[in-house]
Design a protein around this motif. Structure first.
Motif, PDB file in Angstrom:
ATOM      1  N   ARG A  87     -10.295  -5.057  -5.242  1.00 10.11           N
ATOM      2  CA  ARG A  87     -11.162  -5.316  -4.083  1.00 10.11           C
ATOM      3  C   ARG A  87     -12.628  -5.100  -4.446  1.00 10.11           C
ATOM      4  NH1 ARG A  87      -9.954  -2.854   1.889  1.00 10.11           N
ATOM      5  NH2 ARG A  87      -9.129  -4.952   2.294  1.00 10.11           N
ATOM      6  N   THR A 118     -19.328   7.369   5.828  1.00  7.77           N
ATOM      7  CA  THR A 118     -18.348   7.005   4.806  1.00  7.77           C
ATOM      8  C   THR A 118     -18.977   6.925   3.430  1.00  7.77           C
ATOM      9  OG1 THR A 118     -18.676   4.633   5.210  1.00  7.77           O
ATOM     10  CG2 THR A 118     -16.921   5.737   6.458  1.00  7.77           C
ATOM     11  N   HIS A 134     -11.507   2.237   0.712  1.00 10.53           N
ATOM     12  CA  HIS A 134     -11.010   1.295   1.722  1.00 10.53           C
ATOM     13  C   HIS A 134     -11.654   1.575   3.079  1.00 10.53           C
ATOM     14  CE1 HIS A 134      -8.267  -0.623  -0.967  1.00 10.53           C
ATOM     15  NE2 HIS A 134      -7.455   0.400  -1.086  1.00 10.53           N
ATOM     16  N   LYS A 135     -11.829   2.858   3.417  1.00 10.76           N
ATOM     17  CA  LYS A 135     -12.462   3.212   4.690  1.00 10.76           C
ATOM     18  C   LYS A 135     -13.923   2.766   4.690  1.00 10.76           C
ATOM     19  CE  LYS A 135     -12.481   5.381   8.702  1.00 10.76           C
ATOM     20  NZ  LYS A 135     -13.814   4.935   9.150  1.00 10.76           N
ATOM     21  N   TRP A 136     -14.622   2.995   3.597  1.00 10.43           N
ATOM     22  CA  TRP A 136     -16.016   2.543   3.484  1.00 10.43           C
ATOM     23  C   TRP A 136     -16.093   1.027   3.591  1.00 10.43           C
ATOM     24  CZ3 TRP A 136     -18.186  -0.317  -0.722  1.00 10.43           C
ATOM     25  CH2 TRP A 136     -19.571  -0.484  -0.650  1.00 10.43           C
ATOM     26  N   TYR A 137     -15.192   0.325   2.945  1.00 11.04           N
ATOM     27  CA  TYR A 137     -15.162  -1.138   2.978  1.00 11.04           C
ATOM     28  C   TYR A 137     -15.013  -1.636   4.415  1.00 11.04           C
ATOM     29  CZ  TYR A 137     -13.380  -5.878   2.254  1.00 11.04           C
ATOM     30  OH  TYR A 137     -13.179  -7.239   2.296  1.00 11.04           O
ATOM     31  N   ASP A 138     -14.195  -0.943   5.201  1.00 11.62           N
ATOM     32  CA  ASP A 138     -13.983  -1.350   6.598  1.00 11.62           C
ATOM     33  C   ASP A 138     -15.237  -1.143   7.448  1.00 11.62           C
ATOM     34  OD1 ASP A 138     -11.372  -2.025   6.040  1.00 11.62           O
ATOM     35  OD2 ASP A 138     -10.548  -0.102   6.701  1.00 11.62           O
ATOM     36  N   ASP A 139     -16.059  -0.149   7.090  1.00 13.67           N
ATOM     37  CA  ASP A 139     -17.187   0.233   7.948  1.00 13.67           C
ATOM     38  C   ASP A 139     -18.540  -0.286   7.479  1.00 13.67           C
ATOM     39  OD1 ASP A 139     -15.385   1.591   9.484  1.00 13.67           O
ATOM     40  OD2 ASP A 139     -15.932   3.590   8.766  1.00 13.67           O
ATOM     41  N   CYS A 140     -18.691  -0.597   6.209  1.00 12.88           N
ATOM     42  CA  CYS A 140     -20.003  -0.955   5.667  1.00 12.88           C
ATOM     43  C   CYS A 140     -19.947  -2.307   4.960  1.00 12.88           C
ATOM     44  CB  CYS A 140     -20.490   0.120   4.685  1.00 12.88           C
ATOM     45  SG  CYS A 140     -20.748   1.738   5.440  1.00 12.88           S
ATOM     46  N   ARG A 141     -20.924  -3.149   5.256  1.00  8.20           N
ATOM     47  CA  ARG A 141     -20.961  -4.479   4.669  1.00  8.20           C
ATOM     48  C   ARG A 141     -21.873  -4.519   3.445  1.00  8.20           C
ATOM     49  NH1 ARG A 141     -17.684  -8.616   5.997  1.00  8.20           N
ATOM     50  NH2 ARG A 141     -19.405  -9.996   5.402  1.00  8.20           N
ATOM     51  N   ASN A 165       0.813  -1.213   0.000  1.00  4.88           N
ATOM     52  CA  ASN A 165       0.000   0.000   0.000  1.00  4.88           C
ATOM     53  C   ASN A 165       0.842   1.258   0.000  1.00  4.88           C
ATOM     54  OD1 ASN A 165      -2.459  -1.300  -0.135  1.00  4.88           O
ATOM     55  ND2 ASN A 165      -2.735  -1.361   2.087  1.00  4.88           N
TER      56      ASN A 165
END
Length: 558
Positions: A441, A469, A508-515, A428
């Motif tokens: 991803r 996000t 990436h931040k959205w991916y961490d917080d939202c399923r 990264n």
């Protein structure tokens, strides 16, 4: 006209809504002003997300014509704009800026717009009708492309893609410097190498000359039995063909496309050089002095007048430049963009003077861009003999995507010192990997969601995209068309690269917080899962579109 409705919100649609609101206010007698066309009304993302989804300086833009303070005009517009369906709130800030917040449904509709628009999202017709000749690289066909050519190869091709994306008719052109004494020395160098003798003074030596000599001897075993002039002429022509073919293949491997390969020699053989001198003389800018023929370029800002034809009757390289410019003009290119290396600063004045002497506007019909030098360090360099580093070496050592992206993410006028080993890393910390991994991803998310039974076609409710996000990610996605336009207008592809890095970070931040997928097999699949899949796929599309504008691949798996 009544309050407009906003569905899939883009800056263009908000500008249209502003236009309608202003027109209605004028009709109601609230404002007295000439309402500009929607394309002249600026709608942009605010720097601070807390200031809303969009902002406009329309009140400052029209205040003088309306004869009222900007803030008063802004309040009048805000009152009407706030009643537009899809607008949650409009605040007046500072001297009269409009900060516009959308409701979640209107903001979320952008995801569907992007997915349905596909590869066309971010493209526009703002430059439609403009015919541009874009010349870059233009290497001598006497050796392989080296590191000095590499920067303009990447940036030039990215600029070609950006200008085309904005509707311009662009012709990418490579000027082949295949005339003059350097070609004679090139041919003589091949023959000398084949003979095993020293190359002539100012000639060429290196592994590529060895290969050309070997290949030519294989094709023509009688090469060394021919008279010197004949063997040199043969080596010059065949060596040129082989070397040009290698240059073309290397650029293709670098994902660089040219529409035209223009031969300098063709200008001389067709009489275009002499014709150019005659045409410039008719314009009144050619004079004779000391047996030579000159172009009075000092009339147009050049530091000195330039010789076209030497006293011995031989045309100068500058005469070829004049003929080449006129050729572009004759072929219908109203805009000529030259992308030159760091050692060509002196060419700016003389090329603009050529345009002026030809009767063109040097501020409109010609543009000269200068790129700075680059240096690439690393273990591979330490193992090389000498200082030459060719583009083929870079492609083998680092790869086309990391080299292109790394050169495109910086302004052309900034010197670069890059670490080749760092560019090779799949981490990264490597910007190209970071962006490409974000795209991969998104593809993986969609693939696994499909396996779990989450499908876009089963539903979409943009009002459900309310997580913080998601608002940030949607705001970034909506900014892509503006970034494309600005990068094309300013000739700065690095703006696209930096945008993609920011977008990847937000994703990436959205991916961490939202399923997107259900947490368990028992969890019910809802429209929230499906709506998030739309947002995921919209991000994938923008990442792919942006990487495509940079000529960099968008892998689905990494």
């Amino acid at each position: 006209m009544g309050a407009p409705r906003l569905g899939r919100v883009t800056p263009e649609q908000l500008a249209q809504a502003l236009h309608t609101v202003l027109t209605d206010a004028v009709a109601a007698g609230e404002l007295g002003v000439d309402v500009p066309d929607p394309g002249e009304l600026r709608v942009e993302r605010p720097r601070n997300r807390e200031h809303g989804d969009w902002s406009s300086n329309v009140a400052l833009q029209l205040a003088r014509g309306a004869g009222m303070p900007p803030r008063q005009l802004a309040e009048a517009v805000a009152s009407r704009l706030g009643r537009v369906d899809g607008v949650a709130a409009v605040e007046v800030a500072g001297p009269g800026f409009l900060n516009i917040s959308l409701d979640a449904a209107s903001a979320g509709e952008l995801a569907r717009t992007i997915v349905e628009t596909g590869e066309a999202f971010g493209r526009n017709e703002l430059m439609a009708g403009r015919t541009i000749n874009l010349e870059f690289v233009s290497a001598n066909p006497t050796g392989p492309l080296h590191i000095g050519h590499t920067r303009w190869a990447a940036l030039g091709d990215a600029l070609r893609r950006l200008l085309t994306a904005c509707g311009a008719d662009v012709t990418a052109e490579h000027y082949i410097n295949d005339a003059g004494s350097q070609m004679d020395k090139f041919g003589a160098s091949i023959v000398a190498t084949a003979r095993g003798t020293e190359v002539p003074e100012g000639g060429y030596s290196g592994e590529w000359i060895d290969r050309l000599a070997e290949q030519l001897l294989a094709e023509r075993p009688d090469l060394l039995d021919l008279p010197e002039a004949e063997s040199t002429a043969l080596a010059r022509q065949r060596g040129y063909e082989l070397q040009l073919s290698q240059i073309q293949q290397t650029l293709a491997d670098f994902n660089v496309h040219f529409d035209v390969w223009f031969s300098e020699r063709s200008l001389h053989e067709s009489g275009k050089v002499e014709e150019a001198v005659a045409r410039l003389r008719e314009q009144g800018h050619v004079f004779d002095l000391d047996g030579a023929v000159w172009l009075r370029t000092t009339d147009f800002g050049d530091d000195r007048d330039r010789v076209l034809i030497r006293a011995n009757g031989e045309p100068t390289y500058f005469a070829s430049d004049c003929a080449y410019y006129l050729s572009k003009r004759d072929r219908g290119f109203t805009e000529k963009v030259y992308m030159l290396g760091a050692d060509h600063h002196g060419y700016v004045g003389r090329l603009k003077a050529i345009a002026a002497c030809a009767g063109d506007d040097p501020e409109r019909n010609i543009e000269v861009l200068i790129g700075q030098l680059i240096n690439i360090r690393g273990e591979r360099m330490g193992k090389r003999r000498g200082n030459a580093l060719f583009l083929t070496d870079l492609l083998e050592w680092i790869g086309a995507d990391p080299v292109r992206y790394s050169l495109e993410r910086y302004p052309a006028d900034s010197p670069l010192d890059l670490d080749g080993e760092e560019l090779r890393k799949r981490s990264n910390d490597n910007p190209v990997f970071y962006v490409q991994y974000a795209h991969a991803r998104t593809c993986n998310v969609a693939r696994l969601a499909g396996e779990d039974g989450v499908h876009r076609g089963d539903g979409f409710d943009p009002s459900l995209l309310t997580h913080g996000t998601e608002a940030v990610l949607l705001a970034a996605l909506g900014d892509f068309p503006r970034v494309v336009t600005q990068a094309a207008e300013l000739r700065e592809p690095h703006r696209v690269a930096r945008y993609l890095e920011d977008l990847a970070g937000r994703f990436h931040k959205w991916y961490d917080d939202c399923r997107v997928r259900p947490m368990t097999a028992e969890e019910e699949i809802t429209d929230l899962h499906r709506s998030r899949l739309w947002l995921n796929d919209a991000t994938r599309q923008v990442l792919a579109n942006g990487l495509g504008l940079l000529g960099v691949s968008a892998p689905e798996r990494m």
